[in-house]
Design a protein around this motif. Structure first.
Motif, PDB file in Angstrom:
ATOM      1  N   THR A 131       5.398   0.049  -1.551  1.00 23.09           N
ATOM      2  CA  THR A 131       5.162   0.453  -0.634  1.00 23.09           C
ATOM      3  C   THR A 131       4.547   1.713   0.256  1.00 23.09           C
ATOM      4  OG1 THR A 131       6.989   0.502  -0.020  1.00 23.09           O
ATOM      5  CG2 THR A 131       6.587  -1.826  -0.255  1.00 23.09           C
ATOM      6  N   ARG A 132       4.402   2.909  -0.884  1.00 21.62           N
ATOM      7  CA  ARG A 132       3.975   3.798   0.240  1.00 21.62           C
ATOM      8  C   ARG A 132       2.326   3.531   0.256  1.00 21.62           C
ATOM      9  NH1 ARG A 132       8.084   7.596  -2.288  1.00 21.62           N
ATOM     10  NH2 ARG A 132       9.865   6.690  -2.975  1.00 21.62           N
ATOM     11  N   ALA A 133       1.916   4.158   1.182  1.00 19.14           N
ATOM     12  CA  ALA A 133       0.799   4.431   1.963  1.00 19.14           C
ATOM     13  C   ALA A 133      -0.076   4.886   0.544  1.00 19.14           C
ATOM     14  CB  ALA A 133       0.613   5.818   3.266  1.00 19.14           C
ATOM     15  N   SER A 134       0.358   5.571  -0.139  1.00 19.39           N
ATOM     16  CA  SER A 134      -0.747   5.937  -0.944  1.00 19.39           C
ATOM     17  C   SER A 134       0.430   5.291  -2.426  1.00 19.39           C
ATOM     18  CB  SER A 134      -0.131   7.640  -1.687  1.00 19.39           C
ATOM     19  OG  SER A 134       1.172   7.933  -2.123  1.00 19.39           O
ATOM     20  N   GLY A 135      -0.129   3.971  -2.566  1.00 20.19           N
ATOM     21  CA  GLY A 135       0.202   3.673  -3.757  1.00 20.19           C
ATOM     22  C   GLY A 135      -1.261   2.648  -3.712  1.00 20.19           C
TER      23      GLY A 135
END
Length: 453
Positions: free
Chosen positions: A50-54
């Motif tokens: 769920t990371r923003a960079s995903g």
């Protein structure tokens, strides 16, 4: 070019170390390697945490795969073990997961799986890395055009397949069990509650509101204290804390006490041995596992085989020896009859099944392991290589081993992902263990630490 692949894929700060350009190159290289080795058009399952960079890295990786003619099966937010399982279940050529596991939100990573969902072997990682090092996708690369360009290929039932797999492992008898789940604002969020509700448990969920920046922050398997508090408040039977990609789990008993991977391994091992399911009466763990685990297994007539740090090495030893249970103190547990990588949700279900079969609370089951005092220190260094040749460090280690004697252990190793040297000392005398760990860490700091240290 510095080596890209570490102990668990390619990892770094997203958009500076792990860039979109690198993700695209990795995807293109993987597609080429798998096509050359397997023949035919590669079909790659792709999931992320769920990371923003995903989303950024998923788009770049997928573009790289498709630019080399591969079909991409997008799973969206999916646990690492879910990607591993679905790679095999969907008959894919390989799999890719975009996650930095338990690391902070600004990090991300990319790791690949073979057709069976196992982590890509070293020789294939090296082949991928070699192509990435060559500009334009590698010598002789001719980009496909027209209908030969890769495309996305949805698998609408993928999530249902993974949940059915988890439910099958859990079996029956978990109805009414009171469970608190800490999803670490990570990939477990859509899947762990669904799995536990499917087996009839009474579920409370915390840290299940990912916003891209809160994964692993003060929660999950690296910070289970909040979970312990909720378990006590609610009078729950069990708490489970996952890491960002849910390949690890740390448990909390009904009293709010932490139950780590060593204790989980012992509980599962004794249950499996009693049912004749522990192949070779052997458990595989790393050199980091506490002596208390080794002593508990030995008292039950079971054997512990130790490996280098890293779940890859645990799994390799399990395959070579035909063993079915292994893992790490961190909660990365491999149940090889059901999975080829650690699965925190699956492990939690298996642990609960043991509680039900035994008719005992988790605190009583976990008491089989009496951990000896263990100190782990992480020493920041200016370089990780060459520490073994530093005379002052070796002298400090030798002196510590002599004082510790036969009833303890000392382990010094370089981190595979960070500029750290890790020092672990354990033994029955807590004060001596602390003193010796500080002594060795001090020698490392003086020899390799930054001037500010």
């Amino acid at each position: 070019m510095a080596r890209l692949f570490g102990t668990d894929g390619v990892r770094g700060v997203a958009n500076t170390e792990l860039t979109a350009e690198l993700a695209l190159a990795l995807g293109r290289a993987l597609a080429r390697v798998l096509e050359e080795r397997g023949g035919g058009q590669p079909r790659i399952v792709v999931g992320r945490d769920t990371r923003a960079s995903g989303e950024l890295l998923e788009a770049a990786l997928s573009a790289g795969l498709m630019s080399a003619g591969a079909l991409v099966v997008p799973l969206g937010v999916m646990t690492t073990p879910g990607v591993s399982y679905l790679t095999g279940a969907l008959g894919a050529t390989g799999g890719a997961v975009i996650s930095a596991s338990h690391n902070p939100p600004e990090y991300n990573g990319i790791k690949f799986f073979d057709p069976q969902g196992r982590k890509l072997p070293d020789e294939l990682e090296e082949a991928v890395e070699g192509l990435v090092a060559e500009a334009g996708g590698g010598a002789g690369f001719v980009p496909p055009v027209g209908g030969a360009v890769g495309r996305r290929q949805a698998a609408a039932d993928a999530g249902d397949r993974y949940l059915a797999h988890l439910r099958q492992v859990a079996g029956t008898g978990l109805e009414g069990l009171r469970v608190v789940l800490d999803c670490a604002h990570g990939a477990a969020t859509p899947w762990a509650p669904a799995a536990w509700q499917a087996v009839g448990a009474r579920v409370t969920v915390i840290h299940d509101a990912p916003d891209g920046t809160n994964i692993n922050v003060g929660c999950g398997s690296t910070a289970p204290q909040a979970l312990a508090q909720v378990v006590r408040q609610q009078g729950a039977d069990l708490g489970l804390a996952f890491d960002g990609d849910a390949d690890r789990v740390i448990a909390v008993d009904e009293r709010g006490h932490i139950v780590d991977g060593d204790a989980i391994l012992a509980i599962l091992a004794l249950d499996m041995a009693a049912r004749g399911e522990l192949a070779g009466n052997t458990v595989v763990a790393t050199v980091m596992s506490n002596l208390g685990l080794e002593r508990a297994l030995k008292a039950a007539g079971l054997r512990l085989v130790r490996t280098r740090v890293g779940d890859r090495h645990v799994f390799e030893a399990m395959e070579q020896g035909g063993f079915v249970l292994g893992g790490e103190q961190s909660g990365h547990i491999i149940l090889r009859r059901h999975a080829v990588t650690g699965d925190g949700i699956l492990t939690g279900l298996a642990l609960a099944a043991v509680m039900v079969r035994a008719g005992k609370p988790l605190s009583q089951l976990a008491a089989v392991v009496q951990p000896v005092p263990q100190v782990l220190l992480n020493v920041p260094v200016t370089r990780r290589d060459g520490w073994e040749e530093e005379p002052s460090i070796q002298a400090a280690i030798a002196a510590a081993r002599q004082r510790l004697g036969e009833e303890g252990r000392i382990l010094v190793r370089a981190s595979g992902t960070e500029p750290l040297i890790r020092v672990m000392v354990e033994g029955d005398d807590a004060a001596l263990v602390r003193e010796l760990a500080e002594s060795v860490a001090g020698a490392i700091r003086r020899a390799l630490g930054s001037p500010a240290d």
